[in-house]
Enzyme design. Structure first.
Site, PDB file in Angstrom:
ATOM      1  N   ASP A 117     -37.193 -29.861   2.438  1.00  8.50           N
ATOM      2  CA  ASP A 117     -37.966 -31.086   2.019  1.00  8.50           C
ATOM      3  C   ASP A 117     -38.497 -31.027   0.611  1.00  8.50           C
ATOM      4  O   ASP A 117     -38.506 -31.884  -0.001  1.00  8.50           O
ATOM      5  CB  ASP A 117     -39.008 -31.705   3.096  1.00  8.50           C
ATOM      6  CG  ASP A 117     -39.979 -30.503   3.534  1.00  8.50           C
ATOM      7  OD1 ASP A 117     -39.798 -29.279   3.029  1.00  8.50           O
ATOM      8  OD2 ASP A 117     -40.987 -31.033   4.297  1.00  8.50           O
ATOM      9  N   HIS A 253     -26.808  -6.592  25.506  1.00  6.72           N
ATOM     10  CA  HIS A 253     -26.787  -7.196  27.007  1.00  6.72           C
ATOM     11  C   HIS A 253     -25.723  -6.064  27.631  1.00  6.72           C
ATOM     12  O   HIS A 253     -24.414  -5.944  27.376  1.00  6.72           O
ATOM     13  CB  HIS A 253     -26.435  -8.430  26.811  1.00  6.72           C
ATOM     14  CG  HIS A 253     -27.095  -9.409  26.291  1.00  6.72           C
ATOM     15  ND1 HIS A 253     -28.144  -9.769  27.062  1.00  6.72           N
ATOM     16  CD2 HIS A 253     -27.455  -9.819  25.203  1.00  6.72           C
ATOM     17  CE1 HIS A 253     -28.959 -10.800  26.200  1.00  6.72           C
ATOM     18  NE2 HIS A 253     -28.511 -10.659  25.216  1.00  6.72           N
ATOM     19  N   TYR A 309     -22.929 -15.185   4.224  1.00  7.89           N
ATOM     20  CA  TYR A 309     -22.951 -15.586   2.765  1.00  7.89           C
ATOM     21  C   TYR A 309     -23.117 -14.233   1.849  1.00  7.89           C
ATOM     22  O   TYR A 309     -23.842 -13.020   2.306  1.00  7.89           O
ATOM     23  CB  TYR A 309     -24.709 -16.013   2.684  1.00  7.89           C
ATOM     24  CG  TYR A 309     -24.512 -17.334   3.360  1.00  7.89           C
ATOM     25  CD1 TYR A 309     -23.831 -18.149   3.936  1.00  7.89           C
ATOM     26  CD2 TYR A 309     -26.012 -17.931   3.756  1.00  7.89           C
ATOM     27  CE1 TYR A 309     -23.926 -19.212   4.542  1.00  7.89           C
ATOM     28  CE2 TYR A 309     -26.326 -19.051   4.525  1.00  7.89           C
ATOM     29  CZ  TYR A 309     -25.136 -19.611   4.801  1.00  7.89           C
ATOM     30  OH  TYR A 309     -25.373 -20.839   5.688  1.00  7.89           O
ATOM     31  N   GLU A 384     -48.499 -28.903  -1.791  1.00 10.34           N
ATOM     32  CA  GLU A 384     -47.447 -29.992  -2.472  1.00 10.34           C
ATOM     33  C   GLU A 384     -48.249 -30.127  -3.749  1.00 10.34           C
ATOM     34  O   GLU A 384     -47.416 -31.025  -4.602  1.00 10.34           O
ATOM     35  CB  GLU A 384     -47.946 -31.358  -1.613  1.00 10.34           C
ATOM     36  CG  GLU A 384     -47.286 -31.378  -0.075  1.00 10.34           C
ATOM     37  CD  GLU A 384     -47.944 -32.613   0.551  1.00 10.34           C
ATOM     38  OE1 GLU A 384     -49.106 -33.170   0.385  1.00 10.34           O
ATOM     39  OE2 GLU A 384     -47.007 -33.230   1.312  1.00 10.34           O
TER      40      GLU A 384
END
Ligand code: NI
Length: 404
Positions: A117, A253, A309, A384
């Protein structure tokens, strides 16, 4: 190209800082709007529309729905020249936010816990400043808002869709907010800065049977356990101590009950490194170990080695230009060379494989404001205050790269 005199540069920076100060509250609102409305990878429909509408509203040339939900916005300067790209990722994470803040996520189970964001807000901030000063730009600045950085990766499809062409991008810059780094500090790094991120999925197929008669079985748990240990020796005994390799088997597992040896075992793990050559060698080395352990027991295996990546490798030249730009904006005491790379992965790496560029770290930690968590934490938040000068760093870096 017109060479800028020092006095003009100082004047330009002062104008950018004034614009940044004036738009800071707006960028906080933008970031909070995005924070309240997080969307996961390739589902960033509302996010993309918000960004595209905002930038089109300013007057930028906007292309929507690039690689599904990506957005590209272009500022053409008055004079022709190079093209610099500024990249921001847009996706959130499948995490339930635990912060009690007015801008808390409104979408249950989704959260901007990686600060994307803020990445969008900072890029929009740079776009606002550069749009205002477009009569001073020789060349173009392209803004790339990419989907799905967290998974499965939006950079590669955006490149395939042609975002680095028309006009051709000459250099790219981007950054990530950094939860462990003090607010106000920017770190740069030349060379490998974030790790490659690959996945092993392995099934060991043995032969099940009675726990009391192991000799009649091929025990996949014993074999898989040996493999887990041997992979760590691949790191410690077969890798140069000055190289970084991480192999973490995170899922194991097998079996359902205490007295039955199961037929098979299933392992999953992460493989990371900071060296692309070493990364290419690892699948063969890992498979050799698996084969060497399974064969003598008479077991077989199925290996799915997924290349994720690549290593994020910063270009030294672009990094130095961006470092100097950051110093001019923030002061030398606020800009550091990172001491070491991160083993986190980042799909910005794909852009750097095509175009010289750099990825900076934007410190956002501020204990006085209670902002102390690392990325991906359900209480992650950012200071911020960084939304004021980060856009100026991008904008200054864009001017400097265009002038080279
Ligand atoms: Ni992130």
């Amino acid at each position: 190209m017109v060479k800028m005199e020092q006095a003009e540069k100082t004047d330009l920076l002062a104008r950018m800082k004034a614009l940044a100060h004036a738009q800071h509250a707006e960028l906080v609102n933008i970031r909070r709007h995005l924070h309240e409305n997080p969307e996961l990878g390739f589902e960033e429909v509302a996010t993309a529309q918000y960004i595209a509408d905002y930038l089109a509203g300013l007057g930028l040339e906007v292309t929507r729905q690039v690689a599904k939900t990506g957005v590209v916005a272009l500022i053409r300067g008055v004079q022709p020249g190079k093209t610099v790209a500024i990249r921001a990722d847009m996706d959130a994470l499948p995490i339930q936010e635990l912060n009690e803040v007015p801008y808390k996520s409104k979408h249950p189970g989704k959260m901007h816990a990686c600060g994307h964001d803020a990445h969008v807000a900072a890029a929009i901030g740079a776009a606002r400043i550069l749009w205002e000063l477009r009569d001073q730009i020789n060349g173009n600045v392209k803004f790339i808002f990419q989907p799905a950085e967290e998974a499965p990766g939006g950079a590669e499809p955006m490149i395939a869709a042609g975002v680095l062409e028309n006009p051709t991008v000459d250099a790219i810059i981007g950054g990530h907010v950094w939860g462990g780094l003090e607010s106000g500090i920017i770190e740069v790094m030349s060379g490998p800065t974030m790790a490659s991120s690959d996945i092993i999925r392995l099934k060991i197929i043995g032969k099940g049977g009675h726990a009391a008669q192991p000799h009649t079985t091929i025990d996949p748990i014993v074999i898989a356990s040996e493999i887990v240990g041997a992979l760590q020796k691949l790191v410690s005994r077969q890798t140069d101590p000055f190289e970084s390799v991480v192999i973490s088997i995170c899922s194991f597992h097998a079996g359902d009950v205490f007295n039955v040896i199961p037929h098979s075992a299933y392992l999953e793990g992460a493989v990371r490194t900071l060296n692309n050559e070493l990364r290419q060698e690892l699948p063969q080395k890992i498979e050799k170990i698996i084969r060497g352990i399974t064969e003598p027991y008479g077991a077989t295996y199925e290996l799915d080695y997924y290349l994720g990546y690549p290593v994020t490798v910063n270009d030294p030249g672009v990094t130095e230009t961006v470092r100097k730009a950051a110093v001019s904006v923030l002061g030398a005491d606020k800009v550091r060379v990172a001491a070491r790379a991160s083993m986190g992965g980042e799909d910005y790496a794909y852009f750097l494989n095509k175009v010289p560029g750099t990825y900076i770290r934007i410190g956002t930690r501020n204990p006085e404001k209670g902002i102390c968590q690392e990325m991906h934490h359900p209480r992650f938040d950012i200071d911020e205050a960084v939304l004021e000068l980060t856009p100026v760093v991008y904008a200054q870096a864009a001017f400097d790269l265009l002038a080279e």
